[in-house]
Design a protein around this motif. Sequence first.
Motif, PDB file in Angstrom:
ATOM      1  N   LEU A  89       0.848  -1.196   0.000  1.00 31.21           N
ATOM      2  CA  LEU A  89       0.000   0.000   0.000  1.00 31.21           C
ATOM      3  C   LEU A  89       0.885   1.247   0.000  1.00 31.21           C
ATOM      4  O   LEU A  89       1.915   1.287   0.673  1.00 31.21           O
ATOM      5  N   LYS A  90       0.476   2.274  -0.732  1.00 32.98           N
ATOM      6  CA  LYS A  90       1.347   3.445  -0.928  1.00 32.98           C
ATOM      7  C   LYS A  90       0.841   4.734  -0.286  1.00 32.98           C
ATOM      8  O   LYS A  90       1.634   5.596   0.067  1.00 32.98           O
ATOM      9  N   LEU A  91      -0.483   4.895  -0.175  1.00 31.06           N
ATOM     10  CA  LEU A  91      -1.023   6.151   0.352  1.00 31.06           C
ATOM     11  C   LEU A  91      -0.972   6.140   1.883  1.00 31.06           C
ATOM     12  O   LEU A  91      -1.489   5.222   2.515  1.00 31.06           O
ATOM     13  N   LYS A  92      -0.355   7.149   2.444  1.00 34.83           N
ATOM     14  CA  LYS A  92      -0.128   7.180   3.898  1.00 34.83           C
ATOM     15  C   LYS A  92      -1.171   7.990   4.672  1.00 34.83           C
ATOM     16  O   LYS A  92      -1.410   7.738   5.846  1.00 34.83           O
ATOM     17  N   LYS A 123     -13.146   7.272 -11.972  1.00 31.30           N
ATOM     18  CA  LYS A 123     -12.719   8.543 -12.580  1.00 31.30           C
ATOM     19  C   LYS A 123     -13.445   9.735 -11.959  1.00 31.30           C
ATOM     20  O   LYS A 123     -12.866  10.816 -11.814  1.00 31.30           O
ATOM     21  N   MET A 124     -14.719   9.529 -11.592  1.00 34.10           N
ATOM     22  CA  MET A 124     -15.484  10.572 -10.881  1.00 34.10           C
ATOM     23  C   MET A 124     -14.763  10.985  -9.612  1.00 34.10           C
ATOM     24  O   MET A 124     -14.606  12.171  -9.317  1.00 34.10           O
ATOM     25  N   PHE A 125     -14.381   9.964  -8.847  1.00 37.95           N
ATOM     26  CA  PHE A 125     -13.702  10.215  -7.573  1.00 37.95           C
ATOM     27  C   PHE A 125     -12.395  10.966  -7.811  1.00 37.95           C
ATOM     28  O   PHE A 125     -12.089  11.935  -7.101  1.00 37.95           O
ATOM     29  N   LEU A 126     -11.640  10.538  -8.799  1.00 42.70           N
ATOM     30  CA  LEU A 126     -10.356  11.184  -9.108  1.00 42.70           C
ATOM     31  C   LEU A 126     -10.551  12.643  -9.510  1.00 42.70           C
ATOM     32  O   LEU A 126      -9.784  13.513  -9.108  1.00 42.70           O
ATOM     33  N   LYS A 127     -11.582  12.900 -10.292  1.00 45.02           N
ATOM     34  CA  LYS A 127     -11.843  14.265 -10.755  1.00 45.02           C
ATOM     35  C   LYS A 127     -12.139  15.195  -9.585  1.00 45.02           C
ATOM     36  O   LYS A 127     -11.732  16.358  -9.577  1.00 45.02           O
ATOM     37  N   LEU A 128     -12.848  14.678  -8.573  1.00 45.04           N
ATOM     38  CA  LEU A 128     -13.180  15.486  -7.401  1.00 45.04           C
ATOM     39  C   LEU A 128     -12.042  15.524  -6.385  1.00 45.04           C
ATOM     40  O   LEU A 128     -12.070  16.305  -5.436  1.00 45.04           O
ATOM     41  N   ASN A 187      -8.418  15.597  -7.261  1.00 38.81           N
ATOM     42  CA  ASN A 187      -7.290  15.582  -8.193  1.00 38.81           C
ATOM     43  C   ASN A 187      -5.928  15.772  -7.546  1.00 38.81           C
ATOM     44  O   ASN A 187      -4.908  15.702  -8.218  1.00 38.81           O
ATOM     45  N   SER A 188      -5.911  16.007  -6.234  1.00 36.07           N
ATOM     46  CA  SER A 188      -4.614  16.104  -5.547  1.00 36.07           C
ATOM     47  C   SER A 188      -4.047  14.726  -5.201  1.00 36.07           C
ATOM     48  O   SER A 188      -2.882  14.595  -4.842  1.00 36.07           O
ATOM     49  N   ILE A 189      -4.863  13.678  -5.316  1.00 33.88           N
ATOM     50  CA  ILE A 189      -4.415  12.314  -5.011  1.00 33.88           C
ATOM     51  C   ILE A 189      -3.704  11.735  -6.224  1.00 33.88           C
ATOM     52  O   ILE A 189      -4.190  11.823  -7.350  1.00 33.88           O
ATOM     53  N   ASP A 190      -2.556  11.123  -6.002  1.00 33.23           N
ATOM     54  CA  ASP A 190      -1.798  10.477  -7.069  1.00 33.23           C
ATOM     55  C   ASP A 190      -2.604   9.310  -7.646  1.00 33.23           C
ATOM     56  O   ASP A 190      -2.957   8.375  -6.928  1.00 33.23           O
ATOM     57  N   GLN A 191      -2.890   9.368  -8.938  1.00 34.82           N
ATOM     58  CA  GLN A 191      -3.767   8.378  -9.573  1.00 34.82           C
ATOM     59  C   GLN A 191      -3.206   6.958  -9.488  1.00 34.82           C
ATOM     60  O   GLN A 191      -3.938   6.010  -9.199  1.00 34.82           O
TER      61      GLN A 191
END
Length: 316
Positions: A167-170, A229-234, A236-240
């Motif tokens: 897992l990468k997101l801290k 993609k919806m979640f990512l668009k809202l 966008n500061s999270i590394d995809q």
Amino acid sequence: MNLNNYKQLSGDASFRKFYRSSQNSVIVFSKKNKYLNLAIYEAINSCLIKNGVKAPKLKKEFYNKNYIEIEDLGNETILKILKKKKNKVKIYFNVIKILQLIQKIKTKNLVTFKKIKYEIPQYAETKILNEANLFLEWYLPKVIKKTRINKIKKEIKNSFVNLFKKLKLKKKVFVHRDFHVSNMMYHKKKIYLIDNQDAAYGNVAYDLASLIDDVRFKTSEELKNKIFKMFLKLNNSIDQDKLKNDFDILSVLRNFKIIGIFTRLSVRDKKNRYMQMIPYAWKIIENRTSKNLIFKDLELKLNKYFSKKLRLKKWR
């Protein structure tokens, strides 16, 4: 109070029972583990409400008699609405906006109506792995010969640990932990969250995985990708790439947990209806493990020990 005088509603997988009263309220009854199922349940509901998320409000508490009364949200789940609607994207967009609100919650300490302090826990490695291991504790003995169980347990446990380490997101956010459309009610043209007592602080991808790879509601690959993609668009500061990595891992670990829990509900609690969803949980696991090389080790073990026929078995 004689509960036989009230209409029992379909419940969740907890030890709670729900009854519709004549006072526009729902009676939530729990004799077993009632502090979690009544007091903490209500405290998390109140926390959500204070942070702009709709949840059932407490009307009265009769904790000493093992029940509380909450507002009646009716019978219309978002799951029911999705089954009727052709255009599901708009509904999911509204759900994703609720997820955004949840993930902005910063509250760590609550006080229950019993005036007892409660700290919202961390959804950390031990808890997540223990939950995934429910697959090994409950499902394995049901489908694998006793002489082979210990060997298989050891191998798959090691795979689970190795996956968690990738897992990468801290950053930790508020996590519902059972964020799927069966746990959302449509009431007064608003979406309300229910079954909230297990909330914790954990990985930003966990609730998203619960929503998209929901074992209770089959969705197309196209719709799954649109929601992601919806979640990512809202957000966008999270590394995809990191989000997708964690999403895949947590979806797989979660669906192993679900297979374990559904088997436990059948064996221990005689709630056999949940077993019917196990083939789809396997399909979700296969969908994620077949497209990502980080699952190579686990996939080899699964193919070795769990045949296609076994995964597709229709349970009664």
